[in-house]
Design a protein around this motif. Structure first.
Motif, PDB file in Angstrom:
ATOM      1  N   PRO A  91       0.823  -1.218   0.000  1.00  0.00           N
ATOM      2  CA  PRO A  91       0.000   0.000   0.000  1.00  0.00           C
ATOM      3  C   PRO A  91       0.856   1.268   0.000  1.00  0.00           C
TER       4      PRO A  91
ATOM      5  N   GLU B 247      -2.214  10.830 -12.308  1.00  0.00           N
ATOM      6  CA  GLU B 247      -2.931  10.425 -11.098  1.00  0.00           C
ATOM      7  C   GLU B 247      -2.003   9.685 -10.133  1.00  0.00           C
TER       8      GLU B 247
ATOM      9  N   VAL C 159      -1.987   7.569  -6.723  1.00  0.00           N
ATOM     10  CA  VAL C 159      -2.917   6.823  -5.875  1.00  0.00           C
ATOM     11  C   VAL C 159      -2.143   5.766  -5.088  1.00  0.00           C
ATOM     12  N   ARG C 160      -2.840   5.093  -4.182  1.00  0.00           N
ATOM     13  CA  ARG C 160      -2.214   3.969  -3.492  1.00  0.00           C
ATOM     14  C   ARG C 160      -2.128   2.797  -4.453  1.00  0.00           C
TER      15      ARG C 160
ATOM     16  N   ASP D 168      -2.152  -0.492  -4.175  1.00  0.00           N
ATOM     17  CA  ASP D 168      -3.131  -1.572  -4.079  1.00  0.00           C
ATOM     18  C   ASP D 168      -4.491  -1.125  -4.600  1.00  0.00           C
ATOM     19  N   GLU D 169      -4.871   0.133  -4.328  1.00  0.00           N
ATOM     20  CA  GLU D 169      -6.143   0.645  -4.827  1.00  0.00           C
ATOM     21  C   GLU D 169      -6.132   0.727  -6.355  1.00  0.00           C
ATOM     22  N   PHE D 170      -5.011   1.183  -6.897  1.00  0.00           N
ATOM     23  CA  PHE D 170      -4.906   1.261  -8.352  1.00  0.00           C
ATOM     24  C   PHE D 170      -5.088  -0.117  -8.973  1.00  0.00           C
TER      25      PHE D 170
ATOM     26  N   ARG E 193      -6.525  -2.776  -7.784  1.00  0.00           N
ATOM     27  CA  ARG E 193      -7.878  -3.283  -7.573  1.00  0.00           C
ATOM     28  C   ARG E 193      -8.803  -2.769  -8.688  1.00  0.00           C
ATOM     29  N   GLU E 194      -8.719  -1.478  -8.960  1.00  0.00           N
ATOM     30  CA  GLU E 194      -9.564  -0.883  -9.995  1.00  0.00           C
ATOM     31  C   GLU E 194      -9.076  -1.249 -11.404  1.00  0.00           C
TER      32      GLU E 194
ATOM     33  N   GLU F  12      -8.430 -11.190  -6.748  1.00  0.00           N
ATOM     34  CA  GLU F  12      -8.524 -10.307  -5.588  1.00  0.00           C
ATOM     35  C   GLU F  12      -7.184  -9.607  -5.372  1.00  0.00           C
TER      36      GLU F  12
ATOM     37  N   ALA G 287      -3.959  -5.616   0.041  1.00  0.00           N
ATOM     38  CA  ALA G 287      -2.905  -4.709   0.505  1.00  0.00           C
ATOM     39  C   ALA G 287      -2.020  -5.447   1.499  1.00  0.00           C
TER      40      ALA G 287
END
Length: 250
Positions: A154, A188, A190-191, A193-195, A197-198, A208, A211
Motif C-alpha cells: 500500500p 494520477e 494513488v495507493r 493496491d487501490e490502483f 484493484r480498480e 482479488e 494490501a
C-alpha cells in the motif's frame, strides 16, 4: 535531423520512431531485428553514421540480476563508444523513477550502472526517468500473484501511458542535451493496491487484490515514495481509465 532509436522496434521505441518521423526527422529503428546489435556491435557503426541524436530505450532480455547488469553495461558501453566515434551530439536514455532508492532490485541496480556510464562518457546526454507504464499493469499483477491473490504494497503509485513517455522522449530528443535528468509520471497519484484493484477490474481480471505491507515489487521492499517522483516532475495527460477505454475500442 537523423535520430537513431535503439530498441526502436519495441513498445516505446516504435511509438517514438513514429512521432519523430511525423515531425519530419529521419528516424532509424535500431534493434537486432533490423540488423543492429549493441551487445555484439553488429551494424552499430553503420547505423550511427550521420546521426545527430541517439535515443536508447532498449531492454534486457532477462531480468536475472547478473544478466541484466551485463546487458546494460555491455550494450551501453558499446553504444557510447560508437557514438564518440561517430561524433553524435546527444545521447538520450530512458530510465526508471526511483532506481537509486531500491538497491535490492537487480534491474534497478543495472539501470543505475547504465546511467553512470552515460554520465562519465563525455557524450552530451539527457536521462528521462519514467514511472511504470500502463502497458505493464498485467505483468506487474502476475509477478505479485500468490495463488490467485495479487499482493500489493500500500504505497504511492503514479503510472504513465506509453504514448506520453514517447511524446516526452521526442521533445527531449529534439531539444538540447540536459546533461542531467528529468522525471515523468502519470497524471494520477494513488495507493498502489487501490490502483491495481480498480485496474484489474477494468481489464476484466477477477483476481482479488490484497494490501500487503510486506509485498515485494520484483524483489524490492517498497517504502511510501519508492516508485514516485520526489520533486518536480513532468506529468502525462492520459488517465488510466481513458487509456483502457481507448484500448478496448481498437
Amino acid at each position: 535531423m537523423r535520430v537513431v532509436v535503439v530498441g526502436g522496434t519495441g513498445l516505446i521505441g516504435s511509438k517514438l520512431v513514429n512521432r519523430l518521423s511525423r515531425d519530419g526527422h529521419e528516424a532509424l529503428a535500431a534493434s537486432p531485428r533490423t540488423g543492429v546489435n549493441t551487445l555484439t556491435g553488429e551494424g552499430l557503426a553503420e547505423a550511427l553514421e550521420g546521426a545527430e541524436v541517439v535515443v536508447d530505450v532498449s531492454n534486457a532480455p532477462s531480468f536475472e540480476p547478473a544478466a541484466v547488469l551485463g546487458f546494460f553495461e555491455t550494450s551501453t558501453g558499446n553504444l557510447l563508444a560508437a557514438e564518440s566515434e561517430a561524433e553524435v551530439g546527444h545521447h538520450v536514455a530512458l530510465s526508471i523513477v526511483g532506481t537509486e532508492r531500491s538497491p535490492d532490485n537487480g534491474y534497478f541496480r543495472a539501470k543505475v550502472a547504465q546511467e553512470r556510464l552515460i554520465e562519465k562518457s563525455g557524450v552530451p546526454f539527457s536521462l528521462v526517468h519514467a514511472t511504470q507504464f500502463f502497458e505493464f499493469v498485467k505483468g506487474i499483477a502476475d509477478e505479485a500473484d500468490d495463488g490467485g491473490v495479487v499482493r500489493i504494497a500500500p504505497v504511492l503509485f503514479q503510472p504513465i501511458a506509453g504514448d506520453d513517455v514517447a511524446a516526452v522522449l521526442c521533445e527531449v530528443a529534439e531539444g538540447p542535451p540536459l546533461n542531467g535528468r528529468m522525471e515523468i509520471a502519470g497524471p494520477e497519484r494513488v495507493r498502489m493496491d487501490e490502483f491495481f484493484r480498480e485496474a484489474l477490474a477494468a481489464l476484466g481480471d477477477p483476481r482479488e487484490v490484497v494490501a500487503d505491507p510486506d509485498a515485494r515489487y520484483f524483489g524490492s521492499e517498497l517504502a511510501e515514495h519508492s516508485l514516485v517522483p520526489l520533486g518536480e516532475a513532468r506529468l502525462g495527460g492520459i488517465r488510466y481509465g481513458d487509456w483502457v477505454a481507448a484500448a478496448a475500442a481498437t
